[in-house]
Design an enzyme around this catalytic site. Structure first.
Site, PDB file in Angstrom:
ATOM      1  N   ASP A 124      23.301  -9.300 -89.889  1.00 39.42           N
ATOM      2  CA  ASP A 124      24.416 -11.016 -90.052  1.00 39.42           C
ATOM      3  C   ASP A 124      23.837 -11.042 -88.639  1.00 39.42           C
ATOM      4  O   ASP A 124      24.779 -10.945 -87.633  1.00 39.42           O
ATOM      5  CB  ASP A 124      25.211 -11.084 -90.835  1.00 39.42           C
ATOM      6  CG  ASP A 124      25.568 -12.187 -91.110  1.00 39.42           C
ATOM      7  OD1 ASP A 124      25.038 -13.398 -90.411  1.00 39.42           O
ATOM      8  OD2 ASP A 124      27.368 -12.097 -91.259  1.00 39.42           O
ATOM      9  N   LYS A 173      32.189 -22.008 -83.912  1.00 39.90           N
ATOM     10  CA  LYS A 173      31.600 -20.961 -82.697  1.00 39.90           C
ATOM     11  C   LYS A 173      33.281 -21.027 -81.893  1.00 39.90           C
ATOM     12  O   LYS A 173      32.663 -19.776 -80.758  1.00 39.90           O
ATOM     13  CB  LYS A 173      30.933 -22.158 -82.461  1.00 39.90           C
ATOM     14  CG  LYS A 173      29.223 -22.617 -83.242  1.00 39.90           C
ATOM     15  CD  LYS A 173      28.319 -23.811 -82.293  1.00 39.90           C
ATOM     16  CE  LYS A 173      27.604 -22.100 -80.962  1.00 39.90           C
ATOM     17  NZ  LYS A 173      26.758 -20.814 -81.152  1.00 39.90           N
ATOM     18  N   GLU A 182      30.759 -28.400 -81.152  1.00 38.45           N
ATOM     19  CA  GLU A 182      30.552 -28.294 -82.287  1.00 38.45           C
ATOM     20  C   GLU A 182      31.385 -29.650 -82.777  1.00 38.45           C
ATOM     21  O   GLU A 182      32.173 -29.831 -83.644  1.00 38.45           O
ATOM     22  CB  GLU A 182      30.379 -27.621 -83.038  1.00 38.45           C
ATOM     23  CG  GLU A 182      29.976 -26.292 -83.863  1.00 38.45           C
ATOM     24  CD  GLU A 182      29.223 -25.403 -84.750  1.00 38.45           C
ATOM     25  OE1 GLU A 182      29.075 -25.244 -85.046  1.00 38.45           O
ATOM     26  OE2 GLU A 182      31.129 -24.851 -84.385  1.00 38.45           O
ATOM     27  N   GLY A 185      25.205 -15.527 -81.199  1.00 37.80           N
ATOM     28  CA  GLY A 185      25.661 -16.289 -79.609  1.00 37.80           C
ATOM     29  C   GLY A 185      26.741 -16.833 -78.918  1.00 37.80           C
ATOM     30  O   GLY A 185      27.300 -16.907 -78.397  1.00 37.80           O
ATOM     31  N   ASP A 186      27.412 -16.358 -79.874  1.00 36.28           N
ATOM     32  CA  ASP A 186      28.772 -16.671 -80.121  1.00 36.28           C
ATOM     33  C   ASP A 186      29.780 -15.761 -80.266  1.00 36.28           C
ATOM     34  O   ASP A 186      30.404 -15.549 -78.444  1.00 36.28           O
ATOM     35  CB  ASP A 186      30.196 -17.271 -81.345  1.00 36.28           C
ATOM     36  CG  ASP A 186      29.581 -18.184 -82.024  1.00 36.28           C
ATOM     37  OD1 ASP A 186      29.137 -19.386 -81.097  1.00 36.28           O
ATOM     38  OD2 ASP A 186      30.049 -18.395 -82.693  1.00 36.28           O
ATOM     39  N   ASP A 210      34.273 -19.690 -92.940  1.00 35.43           N
ATOM     40  CA  ASP A 210      32.693 -19.605 -93.850  1.00 35.43           C
ATOM     41  C   ASP A 210      32.737 -19.355 -95.003  1.00 35.43           C
ATOM     42  O   ASP A 210      33.804 -18.097 -95.481  1.00 35.43           O
ATOM     43  CB  ASP A 210      32.081 -18.671 -92.900  1.00 35.43           C
ATOM     44  CG  ASP A 210      32.035 -19.585 -90.876  1.00 35.43           C
ATOM     45  OD1 ASP A 210      31.996 -20.230 -91.116  1.00 35.43           O
ATOM     46  OD2 ASP A 210      31.829 -18.085 -90.727  1.00 35.43           O
ATOM     47  N   ALA A 256      36.307 -20.762 -82.700  1.00 35.07           N
ATOM     48  CA  ALA A 256      37.087 -19.672 -82.699  1.00 35.07           C
ATOM     49  C   ALA A 256      36.359 -17.777 -82.736  1.00 35.07           C
ATOM     50  O   ALA A 256      37.196 -16.960 -82.165  1.00 35.07           O
ATOM     51  CB  ALA A 256      37.136 -19.347 -84.396  1.00 35.07           C
TER      52      ALA A 256
END
Length: 316
Positions: free
Chosen positions: A247, A40, A140, A252-253, A13, A42
Site C-alpha cells: 500500500d 497528510k 491540503e 510520502g507522509d 480513510d 495526521a
C-alpha cells in the site's frame, strides 16, 4: 515543548482493496474495506510520534464519530491535541481510496472540516507554541492557513519542511518560506514544468527550484528509482530500498515525517534522506497510511537487511 509542529489535513480513510479498478459504468466485487485514520497532516504527525518525537498537531475535525476516533488515535500516540479545531457544521475530512493488486491507488478526498482552518486558528496556536524546532506542512488545507503557519514558524526560527502536495494545491508563494521541499514526480512537473525521468532531469528540476523559485534545498522523490537531494548546488542521489509494496498511501507522509525527525535530531540533510528512505520502505510494505514503524522495528529491519542509519551508527 513539542519538538515538531505539524499543520495539515486530518481525514478518515475508507480503503477498498481490489484486484483491479472498475471501468466507467462497471461493477466489480472487491476483496475488503477498512476504515483507517489518515490525512497528510495526521499521517505526518503520527510518523513523528511513532519515531519518538513530541508533536503538536494543528488541524480541524468535525464533531462527529470520525472526529472522535481520530482524536482518540492522536491521544493514544501521545500527540498534543490542544490545537485541534472542532467544527460543528462540517463533517470530518474523508478520503475514499481504492488499492489494486499492484498496490497502486486512486483517491477521492472530501475536505470537510479541513477547509475550516483559518488564519486566526493558526495565529492562536502559534502564540502558545514555544521552542518547537520543525514545522512540517502540506497543501491540503486553505492556502491562507498554510502561508500564515509558515510566516509564524519563520518568525520563531523554526526549520520549515514543505511537502508540496497534492500537486493541484501547490502555491509557489509558499515556496518562499520553505527551508526544504519534498516534491514527488507529479508535483515537480507541476512546479517546474520538468518531466523527471532520470537523475539528470531531477538535477535540472533541483536547479530550477533554486534559481527560479528561490528554494535552495529540495528532495525530489522518484518513487522506486530513489531520490535526489539538491542542497544549494550540492547533489546526492539516494537509492530506494527495494520492497514488495502492499500500500503506497501515506508513503510520502512517512518520508516527510522521518526527514523532520532526523533534522530535529541535528542530522544533515543527506543523513535525513537516507533515514527517510528506510522508513518509507517499511511503511509501503504494510496496509494503511499510518502503519509507520517504531525505532525498534526500524532497527530490527536494518539488522535483517544489512542497512544502517545515523542512530545505529552512533550506537556502534
Amino acid at each position: 515543548m513539542a519538538e515538531i509542529t505539524v499543520v495539515g489535513s486530518i481525514n478518515m480513510d475508507i480503503v477498498a482493496l481490489t484486484n483491479k479498478y472498475p471501468e466507467h459504468g462497471e461493477t466489480l466485487f472487491g476483496d475488503s474495506v477498512k476504515l483507517l485514520c489518515g490525512g497528510k497532516g495526521a499521517n505526518q504527525a503520527i510518523t513523528c510520534a511513532r519515531l519518538g518525537k513530541s508533536v503538536n498537531m494543528i488541524g480541524s475535525i468535525g464533531m462527529d464519530t470520525y472526529g472522535k476516533v481520530i482524536e482518540k488515535n492522536f491521544q493514544e500516540n501521545q500527540i498534543d491535541t490542544k490545537y485541534l479545531k472542532r467544527v460543528e457544521n462540517e463533517s470530518t475530512g474523508c478520503a475514499i481510496i481504492t488499492v489494486d493488486a499492484a498496490a497502486e491507488n486512486t483517491m477521492l478526498v472530501i475536505k470537510g472540516a479541513n477547509d475550516s482552518l483559518n488564519v486566526r486558528d493558526i495565529q492562536a496556536a502559534f502564540s502558545r507554541i514555544e521552542e518547537s524546532k520543525i514545522l512540517l506542512i502540506q497543501m491540503e488545507i486553505p492556502e491562507a492557513a498554510v502561508l500564515s503557519a509558515m510566516t509564524e514558524a519563520k518568525n520563531k526560527g523554526m526549520f520549515i519542511i514543505l511537502d508540496p502536495a497534492p500537486a493541484e494545491g501547490v502555491t509557489k508563494q509558499a515556496l518562499l518560506y520553505a527551508d526544504l521541499i519534498t516534491p514527488n514526480l507529479q508535483e515537480t512537473k507541476q512546479l517546474t514544468g520538468i518531466d523527471v525521468t532520470s537523475i539528470e532531469t531531477a538535477i535540472e528540476a533541483g536547479e530550477y527550484f533554486n534559481q527560479h523559485l528561490g528554494v535552495k534545498n529540495s528532495v525530489i522523490k522518484m518513487a522506486e528509482k530513489g531520490a535526489l537531494l539538491y542542497e544549494n548546488g550540492k547533489l546526492t542521489f539516494v537509492e530506494a530500498i527495494p520492497v514488495k509494496a502492499v500500500d503506497t498511501v501515506g508513503a510520502g507522509d512517512s518520508y516527510a515525517g522521518a526527514l523532520a525527525c532526523a533534522i530535529a535530531d541535528g542530522e544533515n540533510l543527506e543523513s535525513a534522506v537516507k533515514f527517510a528512505a528506510i522508513v518509507a520502505a517499511i511503511k509501503v510494505s504494510n496496509l494503511g497510511a499510518q502503519t509507520v514503524p517504531t525505532i525498534e522495528q526500524i532497527n530490527k529491519y536494518c539488522e535483517e537487511n544489512n542497512l544502517s542509519y545515523y542512530r545505529l551508527q552512533t550506537n556502534q
